[in-house]
Design a protein around this motif. Structure first.
Motif, short mmCIF file in Angstrom:
data_model
loop_
_atom_site.label_atom_id
_atom_site.label_comp_id
_atom_site.label_asym_id
_atom_site.label_seq_id
_atom_site.Cartn_x
_atom_site.Cartn_y
_atom_site.Cartn_z
N VAL A 1 3.69 7.42 -18.79
CA VAL A 1 2.88 8.34 -17.98
C VAL A 1 2.71 9.65 -18.73
CG1 VAL A 1 3.45 7.35 -15.72
CG2 VAL A 1 4.98 9.05 -16.73
N LYS A 2 1.59 10.31 -18.43
CA LYS A 2 1.24 11.57 -19.10
C LYS A 2 1.23 12.71 -18.11
CE LYS A 2 -2.37 13.53 -22.12
NZ LYS A 2 -3.72 13.28 -22.69
N LEU A 3 1.88 13.81 -18.48
CA LEU A 3 1.95 14.99 -17.61
C LEU A 3 1.91 16.24 -18.48
CD1 LEU A 3 2.29 15.78 -14.61
CD2 LEU A 3 4.75 15.87 -15.02
N ASN A 4 0.97 17.11 -18.17
CA ASN A 4 0.82 18.37 -18.92
C ASN A 4 0.67 18.14 -20.42
OD1 ASN A 4 1.09 19.85 -16.48
ND2 ASN A 4 3.32 19.80 -16.66
N GLY A 5 -0.10 17.10 -20.77
CA GLY A 5 -0.42 16.85 -22.17
C GLY A 5 0.59 16.06 -22.96
N LYS A 6 1.73 15.71 -22.37
CA LYS A 6 2.76 14.95 -23.07
C LYS A 6 3.09 13.66 -22.31
CE LYS A 6 3.47 17.73 -26.54
NZ LYS A 6 3.20 17.31 -27.95
N TRP A 7 3.58 12.67 -23.08
CA TRP A 7 3.88 11.37 -22.52
C TRP A 7 5.39 11.15 -22.44
CZ3 TRP A 7 0.46 7.46 -20.97
CH2 TRP A 7 -0.90 7.72 -21.22
N GLY B 1 0.79 -1.23 0.00
CA GLY B 1 0.00 0.00 0.00
C GLY B 1 0.82 1.26 0.00
N ASN B 2 2.14 1.13 -0.05
CA ASN B 2 2.99 2.32 -0.10
C ASN B 2 2.88 2.99 -1.46
OD1 ASN B 2 4.23 1.79 2.52
ND2 ASN B 2 5.25 0.08 1.50
N GLU B 3 2.68 4.29 -1.47
CA GLU B 3 2.62 5.04 -2.73
C GLU B 3 4.05 5.28 -3.21
OE1 GLU B 3 0.08 8.45 -2.18
OE2 GLU B 3 -1.71 7.20 -1.91
N ILE B 4 4.55 4.31 -3.95
CA ILE B 4 5.93 4.32 -4.41
C ILE B 4 6.16 5.45 -5.41
CG2 ILE B 4 7.71 2.99 -5.61
CD1 ILE B 4 7.06 1.96 -2.81
N ILE B 5 5.17 5.66 -6.25
CA ILE B 5 5.24 6.73 -7.25
C ILE B 5 4.07 7.68 -6.99
CG2 ILE B 5 5.14 7.25 -9.72
CD1 ILE B 5 6.40 4.46 -10.18
N PRO B 6 4.35 8.94 -6.68
CA PRO B 6 3.30 9.88 -6.26
C PRO B 6 2.17 10.01 -7.27
CG PRO B 6 5.48 10.83 -5.93
CD PRO B 6 5.68 9.56 -6.71
N LEU B 7 0.98 10.27 -6.76
CA LEU B 7 -0.20 10.46 -7.61
C LEU B 7 -0.18 11.88 -8.15
CD1 LEU B 7 -0.91 7.96 -5.78
CD2 LEU B 7 -3.28 8.57 -6.13
N LYS B 8 0.57 12.05 -9.24
CA LYS B 8 0.74 13.40 -9.81
C LYS B 8 0.55 13.42 -11.32
CE LYS B 8 5.78 13.15 -10.45
NZ LYS B 8 7.08 13.79 -10.11
N TYR B 9 0.34 12.25 -11.92
CA TYR B 9 0.26 12.17 -13.36
C TYR B 9 -1.19 12.26 -13.84
CZ TYR B 9 5.06 10.70 -12.81
OH TYR B 9 6.39 10.66 -12.46
N ASP B 10 -1.35 12.82 -15.04
CA ASP B 10 -2.69 12.93 -15.63
C ASP B 10 -3.22 11.57 -16.05
OD1 ASP B 10 -2.44 15.71 -15.36
OD2 ASP B 10 -1.46 15.87 -17.31
N TYR B 11 -2.32 10.70 -16.45
CA TYR B 11 -2.70 9.34 -16.83
C TYR B 11 -1.45 8.48 -16.80
CZ TYR B 11 -5.54 5.69 -18.95
OH TYR B 11 -6.23 4.54 -19.16
N ALA B 12 -1.64 7.17 -16.68
CA ALA B 12 -0.52 6.24 -16.67
C ALA B 12 -0.97 4.91 -17.24
CB ALA B 12 0.01 6.06 -15.25
N ARG B 13 0.00 4.17 -17.76
CA ARG B 13 -0.25 2.79 -18.17
C ARG B 13 0.59 1.87 -17.29
NH1 ARG B 13 -2.99 4.17 -22.75
NH2 ARG B 13 -2.03 5.67 -24.16
N SER B 14 0.30 0.58 -17.33
CA SER B 14 0.97 -0.37 -16.45
C SER B 14 2.44 -0.54 -16.81
CB SER B 14 0.27 -1.72 -16.51
OG SER B 14 -1.06 -1.62 -16.03
N PHE B 15 3.22 -0.99 -15.83
CA PHE B 15 4.63 -1.27 -16.06
C PHE B 15 4.80 -2.48 -16.97
CE2 PHE B 15 5.45 1.63 -12.64
CZ PHE B 15 6.73 2.10 -12.90
N SER B 16 5.78 -2.38 -17.84
CA SER B 16 6.16 -3.48 -18.73
C SER B 16 7.63 -3.34 -19.04
CB SER B 16 5.34 -3.45 -20.02
OG SER B 16 5.77 -4.44 -20.92
N GLU B 17 8.38 -4.40 -18.84
CA GLU B 17 9.82 -4.40 -19.10
C GLU B 17 10.53 -3.29 -18.32
OE1 GLU B 17 10.62 -4.58 -23.31
OE2 GLU B 17 9.25 -6.27 -23.61
N GLY B 18 10.04 -3.03 -17.11
CA GLY B 18 10.72 -2.11 -16.22
C GLY B 18 10.33 -0.65 -16.31
N LEU B 19 9.52 -0.30 -17.29
CA LEU B 19 9.13 1.10 -17.47
C LEU B 19 7.62 1.22 -17.63
CD1 LEU B 19 11.86 2.32 -20.01
CD2 LEU B 19 11.86 2.59 -17.53
#
Length: 327
Positions: free
Chosen positions: A62-68, A41-59
């Motif tokens: 994520v979307k921030l300010n209209g860019k990915w 339940g630890n928020e490892i990556i802060p809830l600050k992104y407009d959108y995100a997709r699941s991790f795959s191959e280590g990465l």
């Protein structure tokens, strides 16, 4: 939030949205922002992104300010936020969109396939489906055109073959572009468990990789194979066939789900049950209002208890044991 297999609440039910875990982290959303939590339940990556997709191959994209861009599992920005759209990494490459065109990058943000296509799909079995001027073909990881961009539609490679559409008909090509199964069907699905679902003149059946119709095209409908069985429709009822074309569970259901972990959800007269591969009823009809497919030993269920306090949600295991927190 999240519970464990015993129904214990492990991650508090405080998020507006949550997705399944991938590579140890799950995407969650709160107040319109997304981030990732670990299994404690630890928020490892802060809830600050407009959108995100699941991790795959280590990465993860994520979307921030209209860019990915892409982050690692510690939240470090690995690939800058400069793309119009992205998909998760597959076979070392990620789909990216830049200035209305699509291509691929590697994990060093090198443009390994230039953003010049109208559409691209993730690499599968070493090749990627691409589209130019409404025609589809396949490239390798060096952007060599392996299969000409001439088809009206296509699916990614699966089990060594790809379904392609030309002049309104479907067939299959190999990785050299040879049309190994004639382009004659009204529809074709990718290969799965050694067989592909095809239709012709409103009837469905299955072909093998040599193009032989192993299961005759005689059914009104068909699902893909799952765990060695496929649901098929004859007249108005659904049963299951094996890979030799023998019907092993009779045609008596109105609706079915594919087998998962040896069990399938079936429906008759709007009542739901669970059967095994012998057709034996494991969870009886009318016990639950809704049953989901089994995953990791559990299936979600709901009961509408009209005499008490409304709908209850819980889990059941393979033996029908219940895990409800509010019942």
């Amino acid at each position: 939030g999240f519970i464990d297999k015993q129904g214990n609440e492990i991650i508090p039910l405080k998020y507006d949205y949550a997705r399944s875990f991938s590579e140890g982290l799950a995407r969650v959303e709160l107040n319109g922002k997304q981030g990732f939590v670990d299994k404690l339940g630890n928020e490892i990556i802060p809830l600050k992104y407009d959108y995100a997709r699941s991790f795959s191959e280590g990465l993860a994209p994520v979307k921030l300010n209209g860019k990915w861009g892409f982050i690692d599992n510690q939240g470090n920005t690995i690939i800058p936020f400069r793309y119009d759209s992205t998909e998760s990494f597959s076979e070392g490459f990620a789909v990216v969109k830049f200035n209305d065109s699509w291509g691929f990058i590697d994990k060093g943000d090198n443009e390994v396939v230039p953003t010049k296509y109208d559409l691209v799909f993730p690499f599968s079995e070493g090749l990627a489906e691409v589209c130019l001027e409404d025609k589809y073909g396949f490239i390798d990881k060096q952007d060599n055109g392996v299969i000409p961009i001439k088809y009206d539609s296509a699916y990614s490679f699966s089990e060594g073959l790809a379904a392609v559409k030309l002049n309104g008909k479907w067939g299959f090509v190999d990785k050299l572009g040879n049309e190994v199964i004639p382009i004659k069907y009204d529809y074709a699905d990718p290969f799965n468990e050694g067989l592909a679902r095809v239709s012709l003149n409103g009837k469905w059946g299955f072909v093998n990789k040599a193009g032989k119709e192993i299961i005759p095209l005689k059914y009104k409908g068909a699902h893909e194979f799952s765990e060695g069985l496929a649901a098929v429709t004859l007249n108005t009822k659904i049963g299951f066939t094996n890979k030799e074309g023998r019907v092993v569970i009779p045609f008596k259901y109105d609706l079915v789900w594919n087998f998962s972990e040896g069990l399938a959800v079936v429906m008759v007269n709007n009542e739901t049950a669970v059967i095994n591969k012998k057709g034996e009823i494991i969870v009886p009809f009318s016990k639950y209002d809704w049953i989901g497919s089994f995953k990791e030993g559990l299936a979600s269920v709901s009961i509408d208890d009209r005499n008490k306090d409304g709908k209850h949600y819980g889990l059941i295991d393979h033996w029908g044991r219940e895990y409800f927190s509010n019942r």
